[in-house]
Design an enzyme around this catalytic site. Sequence first.
Site, PDB file in Angstrom:
ATOM      1  N   LYS A 112       0.826  -1.217   0.000  1.00  0.00           N
ATOM      2  CA  LYS A 112       0.000   0.000   0.000  1.00  0.00           C
ATOM      3  C   LYS A 112       0.855   1.259   0.000  1.00  0.00           C
ATOM      4  O   LYS A 112       0.464   2.266  -0.581  1.00  0.00           O
ATOM      5  CB  LYS A 112      -0.960  -0.001   1.195  1.00  0.00           C
ATOM      6  CG  LYS A 112      -2.103  -0.994   1.028  1.00  0.00           C
ATOM      7  CD  LYS A 112      -3.302  -0.655   1.896  1.00  0.00           C
ATOM      8  CE  LYS A 112      -4.481  -1.523   1.507  1.00  0.00           C
ATOM      9  NZ  LYS A 112      -5.666  -1.315   2.321  1.00  0.00           N
ATOM     10  N   LYS A 194      -4.508  -9.704  -5.763  1.00  0.00           N
ATOM     11  CA  LYS A 194      -5.790  -9.851  -5.051  1.00  0.00           C
ATOM     12  C   LYS A 194      -6.851  -8.862  -5.570  1.00  0.00           C
ATOM     13  O   LYS A 194      -6.532  -7.704  -5.851  1.00  0.00           O
ATOM     14  CB  LYS A 194      -5.485  -9.589  -3.568  1.00  0.00           C
ATOM     15  CG  LYS A 194      -6.664  -9.406  -2.660  1.00  0.00           C
ATOM     16  CD  LYS A 194      -6.188  -9.095  -1.245  1.00  0.00           C
ATOM     17  CE  LYS A 194      -6.362  -7.642  -0.867  1.00  0.00           C
ATOM     18  NZ  LYS A 194      -7.471  -7.280  -0.032  1.00  0.00           N
ATOM     19  N   LYS A 197     -11.160  -3.622  -3.165  1.00  0.00           N
ATOM     20  CA  LYS A 197     -12.200  -2.617  -3.401  1.00  0.00           C
ATOM     21  C   LYS A 197     -11.624  -1.272  -3.778  1.00  0.00           C
ATOM     22  O   LYS A 197     -12.283  -0.456  -4.388  1.00  0.00           O
ATOM     23  CB  LYS A 197     -13.197  -2.517  -2.243  1.00  0.00           C
ATOM     24  CG  LYS A 197     -12.683  -2.108  -0.903  1.00  0.00           C
ATOM     25  CD  LYS A 197     -13.848  -1.938   0.059  1.00  0.00           C
ATOM     26  CE  LYS A 197     -13.766  -2.878   1.253  1.00  0.00           C
ATOM     27  NZ  LYS A 197     -12.570  -2.687   2.082  1.00  0.00           N
TER      28      LYS A 197
HETATM   29  P1  ATP Z   1      -8.834  -2.121   0.388  1.00  0.00           P
HETATM   30  O1  ATP Z   1      -8.798  -2.230  -1.104  1.00  0.00           O
HETATM   31  O2  ATP Z   1      -9.472  -0.860   0.881  1.00  0.00           O
HETATM   32  O3  ATP Z   1      -7.543  -2.444   1.041  1.00  0.00           O
HETATM   33  P2  ATP Z   1      -9.962  -4.743   0.513  1.00  0.00           P
HETATM   34  O4  ATP Z   1     -10.936  -4.970  -0.557  1.00  0.00           O
HETATM   35  O5  ATP Z   1      -8.602  -5.324   0.359  1.00  0.00           O
HETATM   36  O6  ATP Z   1      -9.854  -3.214   0.856  1.00  0.00           O
HETATM   37  P3  ATP Z   1     -10.430  -5.156   3.339  1.00  0.00           P
HETATM   38  O7  ATP Z   1     -11.365  -4.210   3.971  1.00  0.00           O
HETATM   39  O8  ATP Z   1      -8.984  -4.913   3.566  1.00  0.00           O
HETATM   40  O9  ATP Z   1     -10.694  -5.263   1.783  1.00  0.00           O
HETATM   41  O10 ATP Z   1     -10.789  -6.636   3.741  1.00  0.00           O
HETATM   42  C1  ATP Z   1     -11.978  -7.065   4.345  1.00  0.00           C
HETATM   43  C2  ATP Z   1     -11.977  -8.570   4.462  1.00  0.00           C
HETATM   44  O11 ATP Z   1     -12.109  -9.165   3.172  1.00  0.00           O
HETATM   45  C3  ATP Z   1     -10.704  -9.153   5.055  1.00  0.00           C
HETATM   46  O12 ATP Z   1     -11.028 -10.260   5.849  1.00  0.00           O
HETATM   47  C4  ATP Z   1      -9.916  -9.577   3.858  1.00  0.00           C
HETATM   48  O13 ATP Z   1      -9.006 -10.609   4.128  1.00  0.00           O
HETATM   49  C5  ATP Z   1     -11.034 -10.066   2.945  1.00  0.00           C
HETATM   50  N1  ATP Z   1     -10.653  -9.923   1.537  1.00  0.00           N
HETATM   51  C6  ATP Z   1     -10.336  -8.765   0.911  1.00  0.00           C
HETATM   52  N2  ATP Z   1     -10.066  -8.993  -0.383  1.00  0.00           N
HETATM   53  C7  ATP Z   1     -10.202 -10.339  -0.571  1.00  0.00           C
HETATM   54  C8  ATP Z   1     -10.036 -11.188  -1.696  1.00  0.00           C
HETATM   55  N3  ATP Z   1      -9.694 -10.708  -2.866  1.00  0.00           N
HETATM   56  N4  ATP Z   1     -10.247 -12.511  -1.532  1.00  0.00           N
HETATM   57  C9  ATP Z   1     -10.620 -13.004  -0.323  1.00  0.00           C
HETATM   58  N5  ATP Z   1     -10.772 -12.249   0.773  1.00  0.00           N
HETATM   59  C10 ATP Z   1     -10.571 -10.932   0.666  1.00  0.00           C
END
Ligand code: ATP
Length: 331
Positions: A112, A194, A197
């Site tokens: 990040k 990955k 969002k």
């Molecule tokens: P950001 O992009 O703002 O970092 P993010 O989409 O990575 O957000 P988080 O809020 O960090 O999401 O994660 C929320 C939950 O969803 C966590 O438990 C994380 O491990 C899970 N998660 C996020 N992205 C994935 C993915 N691509 N596959 C499976 N689990 C995920």
Amino acid sequence: MKKQILSGIQPSGILTLGNYLGALRNWVKIQNDYDCKFFVADLHSITVDQDPEQLRKNIKSVIMQYLACGLDPEKNTIFIQSHVHEHAELGWILNCSTYMGELSRMTQFKDKSKKQENVKVGLFDYPVLMAADILLYDADFVPVGQDQKQHLEIARDIAKRFNSTYKKEIFKLPEGYITENTAKIMSLQEPTKKMSKSDENKEATIFLLDDRATVLKKVKKAVTDSENVIKYSEEKPGIKNLMNIYSAVTDKTYSQIEEEFKGIGYGKFKEDVASAISDILDPIQEKYNQMLLPENDEYIKNICKKGADVAQKIAQEKLKEVYEAVGFVTK
Ligand code: ATP
Ligand code: LTN
């Protein structure tokens, strides 16, 4: 006594299919068997820039997405992290039990911070606040996706160190609750990365509120290979990801999927994957749209208030114990 579960998601945008399959769907599955607390991690979300008005909307929207996905507010404690100020307070205390070196090793920070012009101290410190979230409530299990594994390990290390420094078992050591197959849903555009969002390329991510046409368009554009054979292989990350998603939303095994699409090309496969995803999303969106009605405003507010009250009682007790252990005096 039921075991304790705690987890949260950042309100950094609309939730993704990754958030759902990796975390939220598991929360819904286990809500009857454990004592669960689920929160919106708003304090975490400001570790990168957020527009205040958008953030306000996102926080409320994530609560509604939790409910739309099937979290039952009667069975779970649902709250907004910043409503329980003990999270930030314990975060500070734990900062004083955490080493710079161990935070420097966090891969999420490395990834990040590369995308930031000015890296904030909060982004570096993020795992300590996450440890505070978990340790405040004596969580036994923390249901998250694969990317959070390293943060859970550091939470355990901090807890162990704190207990040993102050010679008292103040914190319980939490375990992950990770469903291997869906723990890492990949980006549709870069299937070795990955799905996230906050990805700038919106084509890479399926959002829970995407309509059928949008889901179809995104899946059709998903990066694959030129083989045109549906086969589960490490060498075919794009197809592997789509098979993984299809398997997660239909409960079919990889060999059943290979059989189903034998001799059939990627075009039809992608159409079926998109349709299966939308079949899962349709009822979620229907509930979400109901929740949006102004008459539900109070209902949602009350859930958050009640949740924060329940959480705060527990958090206060734990923080009191911590303040005593470190040597602070009472008022
Ligand atoms: P950001 O992009 O703002 O970092 P993010 O989409 O990575 O957000 P988080 O809020 O960090 O999401 O994660 C929320 C939950 O969803 C966590 O438990 C994380 O491990 C899970 N998660 C996020 N992205 C994935 C993915 N691509 N596959 C499976 N689990 C995920
Ligand atoms: N870091 C998590 C969100 C989060 C969390 C938590 C998850 C913040 N605090 C405590 C579980 C337990 C993420 O998904 N990025």
